[in-house]
Structure formats: structure tokens, C-alpha cells
Design an enzyme around this catalytic site. Structure first.
Site, PDB file in Angstrom:
ATOM      1  CB  CYS A  32      -0.917  -0.051   1.237  1.00 44.75           C
ATOM      2  SG  CYS A  32      -1.786   1.477   1.592  1.00 44.75           S
ATOM      3  CB  CYS A  35       0.309   1.923   4.031  1.00 46.78           C
ATOM      4  SG  CYS A  35      -1.396   1.350   3.890  1.00 46.78           S
TER       5      CYS A  35
END
Length: 107
Positions: A32, A35
Site C-alpha cells: 500500500c 500506507c
């Protein structure tokens, strides 16, 4: 200097739900990109405010049970727990200013 605490399916209850301080949980995964963008911001907040709020991360790839139980449907998801109860939830990468506003009442 306080650091970000890594939690897992087995330690979530102990570290997050039983904490005497507010806890911000960052649900993330290595695939991600947002993230990875927010991780340094979480670390910076932990260094600045870790004496009042516990900052925790949970790798959703390695720990799938807790995100499923906590209705984490997208990444990154940030949840704030106080007294073992979910009080706030944010999805997507946020700026430091946005996170500070979210945590203001606990700082």
C-alpha cells in the site's frame, strides 16, 4: 523518545483495548503506497506526543483477523481507541495537520 508500537492479532487486545491512554492504530500493508507515505508522519507524531497517546501499527497482511473484526475495509485506516472503545476512524493517507486535529482532544 516514544516509538510506534507494532501490534498483532494476538497483542491487539492487550496493547490497544486495555491501554490506559488513547491509542491510534495505523492499519497498513507493505503493498500500500499511501500506507508507506503516512508511516513517517505516524512516527513523527509518536516522537512528539507519545507521552499522551500510544501510536500503534498493525500489518494487515500478517494479521488478517483484527482488521476483519474491526471492519477495516480499506488501507490505510486509522482508528482511535479510548478506554477500549473505537471513538474515531479515518481512511486514506492524512497530513500531519489532519491527524493532529483528529487527536487534539487527547494531546
Amino acid at each position: 523518545m516514544p516509538e510506534v508500537v507494532e501490534v498483532s492479532d494476538t497483542t491487539f487486545e492487550e496493547v490497544v483495548l486495555r491501554s490506559e491512554r488513547p491509542v491510534l492504530v495505523d492499519y497498513w500493508a507493505d503493498w500500500c503506497a499511501p500506507c508507506r507515505q503516512i508511516a513517517p508522519v505516524i512516527a513523527e507524531l509518536a516522537a512528539e506526543h507519545g507521552d499522551k497517546v500510544t501510536f500503534a501499527t498493525l500489518d494487515t497482511s500478517a494479521n488478517p483477523l483484527t482488521p476483519a473484526e474491526r471492519q477495516v475495509l480499506g488501507l490505510p485506516t486509522l482508528q482511535v481507541y479510548v478506554g477500549g472503545e473505537l471513538v474515531k476512524q479515518l481512511q486514506g493517507a492524512k497530513t500531519k495537520a489532519q491527524l493532529l486535529r483528529t487527536l487534539q482532544e487527547y494531546l
